[in-house]
Design an enzyme around this catalytic site. Structure first.
Site, short mmCIF file in Angstrom:
data_model
loop_
_atom_site.label_atom_id
_atom_site.label_comp_id
_atom_site.label_asym_id
_atom_site.label_seq_id
_atom_site.Cartn_x
_atom_site.Cartn_y
_atom_site.Cartn_z
N TRP A 126 22.66 3.69 53.10
CA TRP A 126 22.47 2.41 53.81
C TRP A 126 21.84 1.40 52.85
CZ3 TRP A 126 17.61 1.09 56.98
CH2 TRP A 126 17.78 -0.13 57.67
N ASP A 207 17.01 10.36 58.50
CA ASP A 207 17.21 9.08 59.17
C ASP A 207 18.40 9.24 60.11
OD1 ASP A 207 17.39 6.46 59.95
OD2 ASP A 207 17.95 5.65 57.99
N ALA A 209 20.37 7.26 62.90
CA ALA A 209 20.52 5.94 63.54
C ALA A 209 21.77 5.87 64.42
CB ALA A 209 20.59 4.86 62.46
N LYS A 242 21.88 1.35 68.08
CA LYS A 242 23.32 1.57 68.30
C LYS A 242 23.58 2.34 69.59
CE LYS A 242 22.95 0.04 64.32
NZ LYS A 242 23.27 -0.30 63.02
C1 PLP Z 1 21.21 4.59 58.29
C2 PLP Z 1 20.44 3.55 59.04
N1 PLP Z 1 19.13 3.69 59.22
C3 PLP Z 1 18.41 2.80 59.90
C4 PLP Z 1 19.00 1.68 60.43
C5 PLP Z 1 18.07 0.72 61.14
O1 PLP Z 1 18.46 0.20 62.31
P1 PLP Z 1 17.51 -0.73 63.18
O2 PLP Z 1 16.36 -1.15 62.35
O3 PLP Z 1 18.38 -1.86 63.58
O4 PLP Z 1 17.10 0.12 64.34
C6 PLP Z 1 20.36 1.46 60.26
C7 PLP Z 1 21.01 0.26 60.76
O5 PLP Z 1 22.05 -0.17 60.39
C8 PLP Z 1 21.12 2.43 59.55
O6 PLP Z 1 22.43 2.31 59.36
#
Ligand code: PLP
Length: 392
Positions: A126, A207, A209, A242
């Site tokens: 990411w 992580d 998500a 998401k």
């Molecule tokens: C791999 C990953 N980690 C964390 C996030 C963080 O998402 P948010 O801060 O919008 O909850 C994302 C968002 O695109 C992601 O793709």
């Protein structure tokens, strides 16, 4: 002072969104930004979220501060969703964070305080992982993850790279629906990874998500649960952006698994202190909404059903799109799209081809070719496949 600032590095996804908004061509297609879209191209509020928000509004009698860790009923409900029955809650501590992004940051801050120097991240990963880890003070090293030739996992190279890590290093792993590739570890690979981490004394940081976007809520957490059950200390960042579609409400958690309750308590205290000097308290609305859903069997069932229909739409779109690409290119070059999981695939086009896709076909994707398959409408499939075939 203000006039002396150099412009910060451009965020490729945000720059792409800007270019998309400024483009006046009818029929333009945004396959860049990471939000789920339905078959009409909209990102609607989920039914259970709307219903729960109403309840929150009706029942909320005060807006006084909650604790630094936010809504505890929310954090516990997410523990259950993510960990299932895999671990004894006595060694689990979790806090609400400002989305998954802030969970990643607070965990990095905590790891630095604990003496961690190096974090290993998958290549690719990411867009925000490396900048966050670096700004927390960690040295970032990459391990092989995606084989760009086969668009599958480069597992042997991954193990070789991680064999160079030193005891105490942190290893960041995507729980499911790897962003940006959509390529996930198989069950046996999770098992092998867990034993390597354990043997070498590495600290897993998972992580997650996109739980529920790949194979289903429990299936998507299976690898994470295996690691959680096997390793003495684990850090986990979760996001509800998401799977509850509450992107702008900023809902996530940081979950810590300690060797025992005392270790988990100490680590949680550091996490809270890191939040305190950053944003103080997390916002309540989104987390209260998610907690209301998860703690009400009827709302939870409706949420699961809608999430499952979103997942099925993504799986279906992948299959239809892979077939359209096969026909348009008269090759199996893009068959991998149907095997990958979640919202994203790395489509494997050169920057010049991506540029042409944008200038000649009004199809927008970031420079790494990360395509949001979930943003494809059924009516776009043939046109996008033909355009890719034309520029590939
Ligand atoms: C791999 C990953 N980690 C964390 C996030 C963080 O998402 P948010 O801060 O919008 O909850 C994302 C968002 O695109 C992601 O793709």
């Amino acid at each position: 002072m203000f006039n002396s600032f150099a412009a910060p590095p451009v965020d490729a996804i945000l720059a792409l969104s800007q270019a998309f908004r400024a483009d006046q061509r009818p029929g333009k297609t945004d396959l860049g930004i990471g939000v789920y879209k339905d078959s009409a191209g909209a990102t609607p509020v989920m039914r259970a979220v709307k219903a729960a928000e109403k309840r929150v509004w009706q029942s909320e009698g005060s807006k006084a501060y909650l604790g630094l860790g936010g809504d505890e009923t929310f954090a516990q409900a997410i523990d259950d969703l993510v960990l299932g029955a895999a671990v004894d809650r006595a060694r689990v501590r979790s806090i609400q964070t400002v989305g998954g992004g802030a969970a990643v940051r607070l965990i990095c801050d905590m790891l630095v305080e604990g003496g961690a120097k190096t974090i290993w991240v998958p290549s690719p990963t990411w867009l925000n992982h490396i900048p966050i880890a670096r700004s927390a003070g960690l040295v970032v090293r990459e391990y092989a993850y995606l084989d760009h030739v086969t668009s599958a996992i480069a597992f042997e190279r991954m193990l070789q790279d991680l064999a160079q890590a030193e005891a105490g290093d942190v290893v960041l792993i995507h729980g499911c629906c790897h962003n940006p590739s959509g390529v996930d570890l198989e069950a046996t690979q999770w098992t092998e990874l867990a034993s390597l981490l354990s043997k070498r004394g590495l600290l897993p940081f998972i992580d997650i998500a996109y739980q529920g976007f790949g194979d289903g809520l429990d299936q998507d957490a299976a690898g994470l649960r295996h690691i959680a059950a096997q390793l003495p200390e684990v850090a986990i960042a979760t996001s509800c952006s998401k799977n509850f579609g509450v992107y702008r409400d900023r809902v996530g958690t940081a979950i810590l698994l300690g060797q025992d309750a005392a270790g988990a308590d100490r680590a949680k205290a550091v996490l809270l202190a890191k939040g305190r000097v950053n944003y103080s308290f997390p916002p309540n609305h989104g987390a209260a909404t998610v907690a209301t859903i998860l703690n009400d069997p009827t709302l939870a069932a409706d949420w699961r059903e809608e999430l499952e229909s979103m997942r099925k739409r993504m799986v279906g779109t992948r299959a239809v799109f892979a077939t359209a690409l096969r026909q348009a290119t008269n090759s199996d070059r893009f068959d991998f799209v149907s095997r990958q999981k979640g919202m994203f695939s790395l489509i494997g086009l050169e920057p010049a081809a991506l540029q042409k896709l944008q200038s000649e076909h009004a199809i927008f994707m970031p420079p790494d070719g990360r395509m949001n398959v979930a943003a494809l409408r059924e009516t776009d499939v043939e046109r996008v496949a033909a355009a890719i075939a034309a520029v590939a």
